[in-house]
Design an enzyme around this catalytic site. Structure first.
Site, PDB file in Angstrom:
ATOM      1  N   SER A  76      26.678 -16.014  -7.922  1.00 54.82           N
ATOM      2  CA  SER A  76      25.601 -16.296  -8.872  1.00 54.82           C
ATOM      3  C   SER A  76      24.247 -16.456  -8.200  1.00 54.82           C
ATOM      4  O   SER A  76      24.142 -16.971  -7.090  1.00 54.82           O
ATOM      5  CB  SER A  76      25.928 -17.576  -9.651  1.00 54.82           C
ATOM      6  OG  SER A  76      24.949 -17.823 -10.638  1.00 54.82           O
TER       7      SER A  76
ATOM      8  N   GLY B 266      19.583 -26.943 -15.032  1.00 56.50           N
ATOM      9  CA  GLY B 266      19.285 -26.769 -16.453  1.00 56.50           C
ATOM     10  C   GLY B 266      19.071 -25.324 -16.853  1.00 56.50           C
ATOM     11  O   GLY B 266      18.496 -25.050 -17.907  1.00 56.50           O
TER      12      GLY B 266
ATOM     13  N   GLY C  97      21.585 -23.077 -17.246  1.00 56.52           N
ATOM     14  CA  GLY C  97      22.772 -22.509 -17.883  1.00 56.52           C
ATOM     15  C   GLY C  97      23.779 -21.902 -16.937  1.00 56.52           C
ATOM     16  O   GLY C  97      24.498 -20.971 -17.313  1.00 56.52           O
TER      17      GLY C  97
ATOM     18  N   ASP D 298      23.621 -22.182 -24.707  1.00 55.26           N
ATOM     19  CA  ASP D 298      23.621 -21.581 -23.371  1.00 55.26           C
ATOM     20  C   ASP D 298      24.490 -20.329 -23.322  1.00 55.26           C
ATOM     21  O   ASP D 298      24.079 -19.286 -22.795  1.00 55.26           O
ATOM     22  CB  ASP D 298      24.112 -22.590 -22.333  1.00 55.26           C
ATOM     23  CG  ASP D 298      23.083 -23.659 -22.017  1.00 55.26           C
ATOM     24  OD1 ASP D 298      22.109 -23.797 -22.789  1.00 55.26           O
ATOM     25  OD2 ASP D 298      23.249 -24.372 -21.008  1.00 55.26           O
TER      26      ASP D 298
END
Length: 404
Positions: free
Chosen positions: A130, A137, A139, A195
């Site tokens: 990722s 915050g 997501g 989200d």
């Protein structure tokens, strides 16, 4: 069944409406160009392997050790609205010795989706990587849930890869969103669903919760243009629960005043939606949004959710753009929309100042596409897979195939 595929999905940021959304105001969320990726490979081994490559973690289980007896999915096309508690308990027992909370949450989410969507006779390796920072915050957990759910839905034939058939694509997106919500529940208990909706669909989402006086609303929007912004992570720890409680107590003491602030934030969010979706001139739209950003930040300060670490970013960025906190506040991240007149040298000096205070900075685009899929039937897959394996994630977006 495809033997190998890679799925990605975007993180998110809240543009307008933080805290006020708790009381029924409109909020606006946007996809960001930071993405999470999951590579799924089917194997002949009788095991499930989960690799979190960013932190060098690998876990594996024999398929027969998983609590299949608790799986109650009758039709993957019609997922439940809440997670299977017996299955969660069985998986929790499997993970009882996992001391790292981050790893425990990611494994629980992935194993829940795997047991719900796969087969006791098909081994798989899932490799997750990722660009979305954890705990900022943006997501990150929702993106993981979305890429894992999408990978499994594709691999086991429950959805098709993106095509020119918009009806098929919309059906796939709805199923991804529903299953990824269940994955999010494994991590956060009672998530809002926003989200994973952004991580699935991309673009912008205007939303509000149901109250005694209004129904819930979730509207997917496509901006006229993608917006380039700078996200600054102050690295200041914060408690979302305490910040939300603080606003609640303030509202209890000063209901008329705080209700007026909430109404004003609601008006800003609604006006921002119009500016983003109907304003024809990009510079004019940016300046209007900049005014909304400044106003929203001032109102959030009135609610007591800003912080000196945020104030420092506001001061550092005032010459290059408009800045507000994003998310719960109390630290965390800020978002800066650059002015059309911003010069490269000014931008560089600003970033150097922020980095000197140990902030992390992300140059991102808002409102871009949602979940994407590349499979081993694509001619460019070998190069794509190689870039993924060597963590050249910034090179992958030009190949992504999107549902929208």
């Amino acid at each position: 069944m495809s033997k190998s595929l890679i799925v990605s999905s975007p993180g998110k940021t809240i543009l307008f409406g933080e805290h006020a959304v708790v009381y029924g105001a409109t909020a606006l969320a946007a996809a960001v160009s930071l993405r999470s990726y999951c590579k799924l490979q089917t194997t002949n081994n009788n095991e499930i392997v989960i690799v979190m490559s960013d932190i060098g973690t690998e876990r594996r289980w024999n398929l027969q050790s998983l609590p299949w007896q608790h799986v109650t999915v009758e039709n993957v096309q019609h997922p439940a609205s809440s997670p299977n508690l017996d299955l969660l308990q069985g998986l929790g027992e499997l993970l009882k010795n996992e001391e790292n909370g981050l790893i425990h949450s990611a494994m629980l989410c992935t194993l829940y989706l795997f047991t719900s969507l796969s087969s006791p006779s098909q081994g798989c390796t899932l490799t997750i990587s990722s660009q979305v920072p954890l705990g900022a915050g943006l997501g990150s957990s929702a993106t993981i849930s979305v890429v894992v759910a999408t990978s499994l839905l594709l691999a086991f034939g429950n959805i098709e890869p993106p095509s020119s058939n918009s009806l098929q694509n919309n059906k796939a997106l709805a199923l991804i969103e529903a299953w990824s919500f269940l994955g999010e529940c494994c991590i956060h208990g009672t998530p809002s669903g926003i989200d994973n909706a952004v991580a699935t669909n991309g673009g912008l989402i205007a939303f509000r919760k149901a109250t005694a006086h209004q129904s819930a609303m979730k509207e997917f929007l496509k901006p006229k243009d993608t917006l380039s912004v700078m996200i600054t992570d102050t690295k200041q720890p914060k408690s979302t629960k305490k910040l939300v409680q603080g606003v609640f107590e303030l509202k209890e003491r000063l209901p008329t005043v705080i209700d007026s602030i909430i109404d004003a934030i609601d008006g800003i969010s609604k006006s921002a939606v119009l500016a983003l979706t109907s304003e024809s001139d990009k510079n004019s739209s940016a300046k209007k949004l900049g005014e909304f950003i400044v106003l929203n930040q001032k109102l959030l300060e009135c609610l007591g959710v800003s912080h000196y670490s945020i104030d420092r970013v506001l001061q550092a960025t005032k010459s290059i753009g408009w800045t507000k906190l994003t998310g719960a506040g109390g630290g965390g991240c800020t978002i800066t929309l650059l002015t059309p007149e911003c010069k490269e040298e000014e931008f560089k000096l600003c970033k150097e100042s922020l980095l000197a205070h140990k902030n992390s900075i992300y140059d991102v685009q808002l409102g871009g596409p949602g979940v994407s899929v590349v499979t081993d039937s694509d001619s460019f897959f070998p190069q794509y897979e190689s870039d993924f394996d060597f963590k050249k994630l910034n090179l992958l977006s030009k190949f992504n195939k999107y549902y929208i």
